[in-house]
Design a protein around this motif. Structure first.
Motif: not given
Length: 365
Positions: A42-47, A86-92, A98-107
């Motif tokens: 879910a991490a790369p797919l969802y907000p 633990t894995v759920a926290l890592l997913a967060l 991923v979201r921050r990288g996506g914003r940088r890429l969009a910029s």
């Protein structure tokens, strides 16, 4: 590759599959890997919020199943639940990155698109009685501009065009593109002849090479075609400096390649020798379309290594407007290469439209 719709449902499928697996398998087996995988997918797919919800559902499912079966081994159950947490926290954390990288890429993409509009602005669809279309297709994904260039401008001497390909890649090539376009914009208004325009571009590139003393001797030259359509004349004037020959597409579907009579070196290589530019004149009647392109088109290859031949591929085809020609050409090159190109493509198409009653020749609507 899974479809985007299936991928969006994959975390829910993993949780549901884990529940089914846990209920249908013998007690020693555990569904913890299913529950741990769900938030990671879910991490790369969802907000971030939906990733957190997926992690919470996975942890809840693991706890409820442990309670349902009755806890026989507290250490094993606690370890499985702790693993899912633990894995759920890592997913967060992954989702945040991923979201921050996506914003940088969009910029970065927005900056690249702004740079492309500044350096290679989209020409008007109608210019001095000509229908005009231009296209830039970058070979590198998410890159908006590279070493190819085009320009078209209405001047006192007629409509003048430039298409070219800079030797080199990266920011250095983009800088040369910007300098060349700037020199063309000024010289196209001032120079009375195409020969004078070519000489001005030559001088601009020589000054740039002298300024950039760290570049290679062969860096910074441009294969180019300069073209001019005078006002009131059914003529096309061309200077070809080592560039793929333009094509003339006629209304009956025939295609003519405007090969230069005498080959010439690219712009920026005047240090190797001086020679007079030869202007070639061709008829350019109503309904004829001029197609200029860079070698990203003519050197595109299929899986067997066969080069794309636009003259052959376009012969017998008719297009209602230049923009439709460019759309069809880009799509055909993609089909020929299997969906990917190794070089940028710049394309420019102009058609002399019939003069309608009441229209003033040379007037841009």
């Amino acid at each position: 590759m899974p479809s985007p719709r299936f991928a969006s449902w994959l975390p829910a499928v993993l949780i549901a599959g884990g529940v089914v697996y846990d209920l249908s398998s013998p007690p020693p087996y555990t569904a913890a890997p299913f529950f741990a995988a769900a938030p990671l997918v879910a991490a790369p797919l969802y907000p971030l919020r939906l990733t957190a919800l997926t992690g919470a559902l996975a942890v809840t499912a693991a706890c409820l199943l442990a309670e349902f079966h009755g806890v026989r081994d507290w250490a094993q159950s606690a370890t499985e639940i702790a693993t899912v947490v633990t894995v759920a926290l890592l997913a967060l954390l992954i989702s945040h990155v991923v979201r921050r990288g996506g914003r940088r890429l969009a910029s970065a993409r927005g900056i690249a698109e702004a740079a492309q509009r500044a350096v290679l602005p989209v020409p008007p669809a109608r210019l001095a009685g000509l229908d005009v279309a231009a296209r830039y297709v970058a070979a590198e994904q998410d890159a908006a501009i590279g070493g190819d260039l085009y320009a078209v401008q209405d001047t006192p001497h007629g409509v003048r065009m430039l298409i070219g390909d800079v030797r080199g890649k990266g920011l250095g090539a983009v800088e040369v593109v910007a300098i060349t376009i700037g020199a063309f914009r000024e010289a196209a208004e001032q120079e009375a002849t195409l020969e004078g325009l070519a000489l001005r571009l030559e001088r601009a590139l020589q000054r740039e090479r002298a300024r950039r003393a760290d570049v290679e001797e062969t860096e910074g030259f441009i294969t180019a075609v300069l073209a001019e359509i005078p006002r009131g004349d059914s003529l096309l004037r061309l200077i070809n400096r080592g560039h793929p020959a333009p094509l003339l597409l006629h209304a009956d579907g025939s295609v003519r390649s405007a090969e230069p009579e005498v080959p010439a070196l690219p712009l920026g290589m005047g240090d190797l020798g001086a020679w007079p530019d030869r202007v070639e004149e061709l008829p350019f009647a109503e309904g004829v379309t001029l197609l200029l392109f860079t070698d990203g088109v003519s050197e595109a290859r299929d899986a067997q290594g066969t080069f794309y031949d636009p003259e052959v591929r376009l012969r017998g085809r008719r297009f209602a407007a230049p923009v439709e020609l460019l759309d069809a050409l880009v799509a055909d090159v993609e089909r020929h290469t299997g969906g990917g190109t190794t070089d940028d493509m710049a394309l420019l198409a102009l058609r002399r439209s019939p003069v309608t009653s009441g229209a003033v020749p040379g007037h841009t609507p």
